[in-house]
Design a protein around this motif. Structure first.
Motif, short mmCIF file in Angstrom:
data_model
loop_
_atom_site.label_atom_id
_atom_site.label_comp_id
_atom_site.label_asym_id
_atom_site.label_seq_id
_atom_site.Cartn_x
_atom_site.Cartn_y
_atom_site.Cartn_z
N GLY B 79 79.29 -12.89 24.90
CA GLY B 79 80.55 -13.52 25.47
C GLY B 79 80.33 -15.42 25.40
O GLY B 79 81.05 -16.28 25.29
N TRP B 80 79.09 -15.78 24.28
CA TRP B 80 78.38 -16.28 24.82
C TRP B 80 78.38 -17.23 23.80
O TRP B 80 77.86 -17.42 22.35
CB TRP B 80 77.24 -16.42 25.32
N GLU B 111 83.16 -17.34 14.42
CA GLU B 111 83.99 -18.97 15.42
C GLU B 111 83.45 -19.23 16.78
O GLU B 111 82.88 -20.26 16.68
CB GLU B 111 85.82 -18.89 16.09
N GLU B 112 82.14 -18.03 17.56
CA GLU B 112 82.02 -18.17 18.40
C GLU B 112 80.09 -18.83 18.21
O GLU B 112 79.13 -18.70 18.90
CB GLU B 112 81.62 -17.33 19.37
N THR B 113 79.55 -18.56 17.11
CA THR B 113 77.86 -18.69 16.77
C THR B 113 78.06 -19.95 15.10
O THR B 113 79.10 -20.21 14.62
CB THR B 113 77.65 -17.69 15.69
N PHE B 114 76.62 -20.51 15.71
CA PHE B 114 76.80 -21.71 14.75
C PHE B 114 75.49 -21.97 14.44
O PHE B 114 74.57 -21.71 15.08
CB PHE B 114 76.65 -22.83 15.06
N ILE B 135 68.87 -30.24 19.15
CA ILE B 135 69.88 -28.99 20.55
C ILE B 135 69.94 -30.29 21.97
O ILE B 135 71.67 -29.32 21.88
CB ILE B 135 68.73 -29.10 21.48
N ARG B 136 70.47 -31.71 21.44
CA ARG B 136 70.86 -31.74 22.57
C ARG B 136 72.73 -31.99 22.10
O ARG B 136 73.54 -32.14 22.90
CB ARG B 136 70.86 -33.15 22.41
N LEU B 137 72.89 -32.05 20.99
CA LEU B 137 74.21 -31.96 20.04
C LEU B 137 75.23 -30.95 20.62
O LEU B 137 75.82 -30.62 20.73
CB LEU B 137 73.95 -32.10 19.00
N PHE B 138 73.80 -29.42 20.01
CA PHE B 138 74.44 -28.41 20.18
C PHE B 138 75.23 -28.41 21.78
O PHE B 138 75.92 -28.07 21.98
CB PHE B 138 74.01 -27.43 19.65
N ASP B 139 74.31 -28.84 22.78
CA ASP B 139 74.00 -28.42 24.09
C ASP B 139 75.49 -29.16 24.71
O ASP B 139 76.68 -28.55 25.05
CB ASP B 139 73.49 -28.97 24.95
N ALA B 140 76.09 -30.30 23.98
CA ALA B 140 76.94 -31.74 24.57
C ALA B 140 78.03 -30.95 23.83
O ALA B 140 79.62 -30.70 24.49
CB ALA B 140 76.10 -33.05 23.89
N VAL B 141 77.87 -30.42 22.86
CA VAL B 141 79.73 -29.82 22.21
C VAL B 141 79.89 -28.96 22.60
O VAL B 141 80.98 -27.82 22.48
CB VAL B 141 79.81 -29.40 20.58
N GLY B 142 79.35 -27.78 23.61
CA GLY B 142 79.21 -26.61 24.10
C GLY B 142 78.89 -24.81 24.32
O GLY B 142 79.20 -24.29 24.74
N TYR B 143 77.84 -25.62 23.41
CA TYR B 143 76.40 -24.34 22.81
C TYR B 143 75.67 -23.82 23.73
O TYR B 143 75.47 -24.74 24.69
CB TYR B 143 76.15 -24.23 21.67
N ASP B 144 75.61 -22.42 24.22
CA ASP B 144 75.18 -22.19 25.28
C ASP B 144 74.36 -20.33 24.96
O ASP B 144 75.99 -19.60 24.77
CB ASP B 144 75.38 -22.44 26.79
N PRO B 145 74.26 -19.92 24.61
CA PRO B 145 72.65 -20.57 24.40
C PRO B 145 72.14 -21.54 23.16
O PRO B 145 72.67 -21.06 22.11
CB PRO B 145 71.25 -19.22 24.45
N VAL B 146 71.33 -21.35 22.81
CA VAL B 146 70.46 -23.04 21.59
C VAL B 146 69.27 -22.39 21.29
O VAL B 146 68.14 -21.85 22.41
CB VAL B 146 70.64 -24.42 21.68
#
Lengths: 135, 323
Positions: B79-80, B111-114, B135-146
């Protein structure tokens, strides 16, 4: 502005397993200074479109060696435009001369036939990308 | 070249709303560097600090991409919303690159992976600036983990993976003996060791050498401030063996960072490194331009004619910059 690298996605669509040619093309384009995102075998139109979005590709290259180009080429064109993308599609491989016009009229940007030299491959890819720049 | 007609802030709004293509375009802006890239960083920065950043590094061919693919699958099935940044080297001769990591992550399109491939590109420090920004962009738009995957060759590559919250170092049987284990700076950044291809001969030896290295680190007191002894996990990533345990250990390490307060320390180290890299670039540009001035060229001549030394010339130029 720093130099903008061309990023091209290369893939085999469907069950065609002949990947010697596409690997050589990947190397040719790399040596021409491009960044080649290599997806490999057994891709679907959906997986290629998703990768093109994530990788922000400037072009998509498909290699076809099993006579599926007249079926799969237009499907790929539809998938790209269906996703709202405007990315040139280049098809290379075993494409008979008489099929080229059909592919181009279906929306494929360029075709690289058998026997193309490394210089021709690079020139055709650059040309395909340039057609979009002018729009 | 392709021009992204849309202004960066419009792309950022769409990326923030989850539009995959805008995220892809912003990553290209980041890779380009310059003012546009800086403005992406500015917009993203306040929204960051939530993602667990996982670095995966190791020698070429050790199975990093395959392992990354497996971990991404496990993570997204749990679910991440998982993002992967796969860094591969550019050719120093042509500047081109073959970015092939996606082949090993084939069944992940969803849909849930990039997944984004990034070439190291030649220009100095480019990678060191682009990776934290991505990394900062991924974090900001809601990806976790990166997850950041880099080849463990070269200081910048080791740095970007080594300054993650959790760093996984992948080795294979036959990679070297205990002496190599003590030499390699790569191993010192590990929070988790993976001995991949563990079905091959020599896997137990590789494990023993790593244990020995960790024991020695303990004796010499290197590990005192970090009570977390890196676990060593045997995997066969191609067949998914042991990969669940790697994921479990990554999560446990993340929790350990939270509970021990080390997370703040790691984040602060990472920010320190990033500011240093940016500072070096800004000052480096000024410094290089000073060398192109009349005074700079004269100093260069003085060095060439053996009147003054290169270090003296550098000091004189630095004095001009810093006054």
């Amino acid at each position: 502005m720093a130099d903008k690298k061309i990023r091209i996605l290369l893939a085999k669509l469907g069950l065609d397993g002949h990947d010697r040619g596409i690997k050589i093309v990947a190397r040719i384009l790399r040596d021409a200074g491009m960044e080649v995102i290599y997806l490999g075998l057994r891709q679907t139109t959906g997986s290629i479109v998703a990768a093109a979005e994530e990788e922000d590709a400037d072009a998509i290259g498909l290699s076809m060696h099993n006579a599926g180009h007249l079926t799969l080429g237009p499907k790929m064109v539809d998938a790209i435009s269906g996703a709202g993308l405007d990315i040139p599609l280049v098809i290379g491989g075993i494409v008979p001369d008489e099929d080229v016009a059909d592919l181009l009229s279906s929306g494929v940007t360029s075709v690289i036939g058998p026997g193309a030299s490394a210089e021709e491959v690079v020139a055709i890819v650059n040309g395909a990308i340039a057609t979009r720049e002018r729009k | 070249m392709k021009s992204h007609g849309e202004p960066v802030h419009a792309l950022f709004e769409k990326a923030f709303a989850g539009e995959r293509r805008s995220i892809g375009q912003l990553l290209s802006v980041i890779e380009q560097g310059g003012d546009q890239a800086d403005s992406v960083t500015e917009m993203a920065h306040t929204f960051t600090g939530k993602a667990h950043i996982v670095g995966i590094t190791g020698a070429p061919g050790s199975g990093k991409s395959t392992l990354t693919g497996q971990l991404t699958r496990i993570s997204s099935e749990a679910g991440w919303k998982t993002a992967v940044l796969a860094v591969d080297p550019s050719s120093p001769l042509t500047g081109g690159a073959i970015l092939g990591d996606r082949i090993r992550m084939d069944d992940l399109a969803g849909e849930e992976t990039f997944i984004r491939s990034m070439a190291t590109r030649g220009h100095s420090g480019g990678l060191a600036l682009a990776v934290p920004a991505a990394i900062r962009l991924f974090d900001a738009v809601g990806y976790d983990p990166v997850i950041i995957e880099t080849v463990g060759v070269g200081q910048v590559e080791v740095d970007v993976a080594g300054t993650a919250d959790t760093t996984v170092v992948v080795v294979t049987p036959g990679w070297g003996d205990a002496v190599q284990a003590n030499k390699a700076g790569l191993l010192e950044v590990a929070d988790i060791f993976v001995v991949n291809k563990a079905d091959r001969p020599g896997a137990k030896d590789a494990r023993r050498d790593l244990e020995l290295m960790l024991d020695l680190g303990h004796i010499s007191g290197l590990n005192d401030q970090n009570e977390f002894r890196p676990p060593i996990i045997m995997t066969n990533a191609l067949h998914g063996e042991g990969t669940n345990e790697v994921w479990k250990n990554i999560k446990e390490h993340g929790e350990h960072l939270h509970s021990s307060g080390q997370l703040e320390q790691r984040q602060s180290n990472r920010i320190h490194l990033e500011i240093t890299n940016r500072l070096n670039r800004v000052i480096g540009e000024v410094a290089s331009s000073v060398l192109e001035t009349k005074a700079g060229r004269e100093l260069l001549k003085s060095v060439a004619s053996r009147e003054i030394s290169p270090s003296e010339a550098a000091k004189q130029l630095a004095a001009k910059v810093l006054k």
